[in-house]
Motif scaffolding. Structure first.
Motif, mmCIF file in Angstrom:
data_model
loop_
_atom_site.group_PDB
_atom_site.id
_atom_site.type_symbol
_atom_site.label_atom_id
_atom_site.label_comp_id
_atom_site.label_asym_id
_atom_site.label_seq_id
_atom_site.Cartn_x
_atom_site.Cartn_y
_atom_site.Cartn_z
ATOM 1 N N ASP A 76 -3.801 1.745 -4.185
ATOM 2 C CA ASP A 76 -4.725 2.262 -3.211
ATOM 3 C C ASP A 76 -5.333 0.906 -2.922
ATOM 4 O OD1 ASP A 76 -6.555 1.878 -5.140
ATOM 5 O OD2 ASP A 76 -7.178 3.893 -5.228
ATOM 6 N N SER A 77 -6.433 0.701 -1.917
ATOM 7 C CA SER A 77 -7.029 -0.533 -1.575
ATOM 8 C C SER A 77 -7.842 -1.169 -2.553
ATOM 9 C CB SER A 77 -8.213 -0.198 -0.357
ATOM 10 O OG SER A 77 -7.716 0.822 0.718
ATOM 11 N N ASN A 102 -12.233 -0.786 4.898
ATOM 12 C CA ASN A 102 -11.663 -0.736 6.163
ATOM 13 C C ASN A 102 -12.621 -1.247 7.263
ATOM 14 O OD1 ASN A 102 -10.309 1.071 4.166
ATOM 15 N ND2 ASN A 102 -9.359 2.139 6.079
ATOM 16 N N GLU A 157 -11.191 10.517 4.280
ATOM 17 C CA GLU A 157 -11.336 10.214 5.695
ATOM 18 C C GLU A 157 -11.388 11.426 6.623
ATOM 19 O OE1 GLU A 157 -8.628 6.916 6.780
ATOM 20 O OE2 GLU A 157 -9.561 5.672 5.142
ATOM 21 N N SER A 217 -12.236 4.389 -1.079
ATOM 22 C CA SER A 217 -12.485 5.769 -0.849
ATOM 23 C C SER A 217 -12.255 6.083 -2.608
ATOM 24 C CB SER A 217 -11.186 6.578 -0.208
ATOM 25 O OG SER A 217 -9.898 5.941 -0.636
ATOM 26 N N HIS A 266 0.818 -1.083 -0.069
ATOM 27 C CA HIS A 266 -0.110 0.122 -0.220
ATOM 28 C C HIS A 266 0.806 1.220 0.328
ATOM 29 C CE1 HIS A 266 -2.751 3.078 1.606
ATOM 30 N NE2 HIS A 266 -3.593 2.449 0.744
ATOM 31 N N TYR A 317 -17.307 0.256 4.175
ATOM 32 C CA TYR A 317 -16.025 0.702 3.587
ATOM 33 C C TYR A 317 -15.305 -0.486 3.809
ATOM 34 C CZ TYR A 317 -12.051 3.806 3.705
ATOM 35 O OH TYR A 317 -10.920 4.611 3.460
ATOM 36 N N TYR A 336 1.018 3.668 1.950
ATOM 37 C CA TYR A 336 1.409 4.151 3.239
ATOM 38 C C TYR A 336 2.675 3.603 3.756
ATOM 39 C CZ TYR A 336 -3.093 6.554 3.500
ATOM 40 O OH TYR A 336 -4.380 7.414 3.358
ATOM 41 N N HIS A 381 -7.465 13.265 1.894
ATOM 42 C CA HIS A 381 -8.176 12.010 1.649
ATOM 43 C C HIS A 381 -9.577 12.119 2.435
ATOM 44 C CE1 HIS A 381 -8.923 7.743 2.342
ATOM 45 N NE2 HIS A 381 -7.955 7.727 1.454
ATOM 46 N N THR A 407 -5.707 7.272 -2.136
ATOM 47 C CA THR A 407 -4.341 7.628 -2.204
ATOM 48 C C THR A 407 -3.747 7.610 -3.669
ATOM 49 O OG1 THR A 407 -4.186 5.279 -1.612
ATOM 50 C CG2 THR A 407 -3.747 6.671 0.193
ATOM 51 N N HIS A 435 -6.432 10.622 9.854
ATOM 52 C CA HIS A 435 -7.065 11.658 9.225
ATOM 53 C C HIS A 435 -7.904 12.826 9.659
ATOM 54 C CE1 HIS A 435 -5.681 8.784 6.119
ATOM 55 N NE2 HIS A 435 -5.580 9.739 5.234
ATOM 56 N N MET A 474 -6.943 -5.262 4.484
ATOM 57 C CA MET A 474 -6.426 -5.227 3.102
ATOM 58 C C MET A 474 -6.170 -6.780 2.921
ATOM 59 S SD MET A 474 -4.093 -1.937 2.641
ATOM 60 C CE MET A 474 -5.031 -0.268 3.024
HETATM 61 P P1 13P Z 1 -6.858 4.100 0.037
HETATM 62 O O1 13P Z 1 -8.020 3.204 -0.452
HETATM 63 O O2 13P Z 1 -7.165 5.541 -0.475
HETATM 64 O O3 13P Z 1 -5.701 3.590 -0.399
HETATM 65 O O4 13P Z 1 -6.998 4.283 1.612
HETATM 66 C C1 13P Z 1 -6.960 3.352 2.505
HETATM 67 C C2 13P Z 1 -6.632 3.813 3.912
HETATM 68 O O5 13P Z 1 -6.736 3.055 4.744
HETATM 69 C C3 13P Z 1 -6.708 5.401 4.338
HETATM 70 O O6 13P Z 1 -6.523 5.536 5.336
#
Ligand code: 13P
Ligand code: SF4
Length: 341
Positions: free
Chosen positions: A40-41, A120, A236, A139, A24, A118, A26, A234, A251, A211, A65
């Motif tokens: 991204d996710s 997440n 969030e 997102s 990812h 979501y 991050y 973002h 992202t 966030h 993920m």
């Molecule tokens: P993305 O789907 O934008 O990569 O975001 C995942 C996430 O955990 C953002 O905090």
């Protein structure tokens, strides 16, 4: 090249395409240097589903993920995490019993609701979403998923992130008065049956600490010092922050925004610091990229080259992410609904 890097490279060379390393945005640079796919996710979920030749998938990210990767791949493909304790606190803010309780409070399908979960979130919450006929979202595609619900004449029950839910509803023109917050810590979610009648969106009161650290004061400060600066965050982030920014997105959408901005731009980015610093480094000399504020995801930072090498060397059972078949089947329905949109 350091010794760990060399050892990881040697193992990857030996496995070839039977090993897939997903990373990812991050994650730290030293980890992403070993990733076959970065994204991204949504992109990483798609990649996991596509790479059927990979016998082993190592997910450098957080647990939800890796769970999605396990759900989207065959039972024979094994998913590992370098640090199995890298979870997402937001994903723990909703569980299946609480979701079922909320569904009953809202009146469920009979009252015209469809869940939008979501990614997440836990596999159990995704399974519950599948059972209730809903869809996952990330997102980057939440708008499309909300529109899919409205196109059926239904209403959105979005969980677990309040901010993603509110920001997405606003993006498609839903008035704030038609959005209701469901707080699982309060009796009946703190929701009044009268206000529910005209609601089009109900959002769960969950949040991401990384966030919600972005504020309108930080934006005001940037605008007062560098009026020409662009600000992207973002979704969030809280609605007050998103509405004062020039743009918002996942992202990968943030990366595209930065990469397609004109030479000489100054861009403040409101998302995780590792990622913002990479964007700044990659754009140095063309665009100035700054963090709106320095906010780190401690869980994303748990993965490093050392624990990546350990998992690749020993393949410990303790690092396997394996969702029970019955849960995975129902969760697959809600992920699949999203991927088909
Ligand atoms: P993305 O789907 O934008 O990569 O975001 C995942 C996430 O955990 C953002 O905090
Ligand atoms: Fe979870 Fe926030 Fe970290 Fe994303 S940044 S993984 S939502 S804690």
């Amino acid at each position: 090249m350091n010794k760990i890097t060399e050892e990881i490279d040697a193992i990857r060379g030996k496995w070839g395409n039977k090993l897939l390393i997903l990373g990812h945005h991050y994650q730290r640079d030293s980890v992403l240097a070993h990733a076959d796919e970065i994204g991204d996710s949504l992109e990483l979920a798609r990649k996991a589903a596509e790479h059927s030749e990979a016998e082993r998938i190592v997910f450098c990210g957080v647990r939800f993920m890796a769970e999605s990767a396990d759900i989207l791949t065959s039972r024979e493909q094994r998913v590992f995490m370098p640090d199995i304790g890298a979870g997402c606190p937001m994903a723990r803010m909703a569980d299946m019993p609480a979701m079922r309780k909320a569904w009953a409070v809202l009146g469920g399908a009979d009252a015209g609701w469809l869940p939008v979960v979501y990614v997440n979130s836990s596999a159990n919450v995704k399974a519950c979403c599948g059972e209730f006929g809903g869809s996952c979202c990330t997102s980057s595609n939440a708008t499309r998923v909300f529109e899919w619900v409205f196109s059926q004449g239904k209403r959105v029950f979005c969980l677990p992130d309040e901010h993603l839910g509110v920001n997405t509803a606003h993006d498609i023109g839903i008035a704030d008065e038609q959005i209701i917050i469901y707080d699982p810590s309060k009796p009946f979610g703190g929701v009044h049956p009268e206000t529910l009648k005209s609601a089009r969106v109900v959002v769960w009161k969950g949040f991401c600490l990384v966030h919600t650290a972005f504020t309108t004061q930080q934006i005001a400060q940037v605008r007062s010092v560098i009026p020409q600066a662009k600000i992207i965050v973002h979704p969030e982030a809280p609605k007050s922050v998103v509405r004062l920014s020039d743009a918002h997105g996942s992202t990968s959408q943030i990366r595209k925004y930065v990469e397609s901005s004109p030479d000489g731009s100054v861009i403040f980015v409101g998302t995780e610091l590792n990622f913002v610093q990479r964007l700044a480094k990659n754009q140095a000399g063309r665009v100035m990229v700054k963090a709106l504020s320095q906010s780190v995801c401690a869980n994303m930072s748990k993965t490093n080259e050392q624990n990546l090498l350990s998992v690749l060397s020993d393949w410990p059972d303790a690092n396997v992410v394996n969702i029970a078949k019955s849960v995975a089947e129902m969760a697959h329905k809600s992920l699949d609904a999203m991927l088909k949109l």
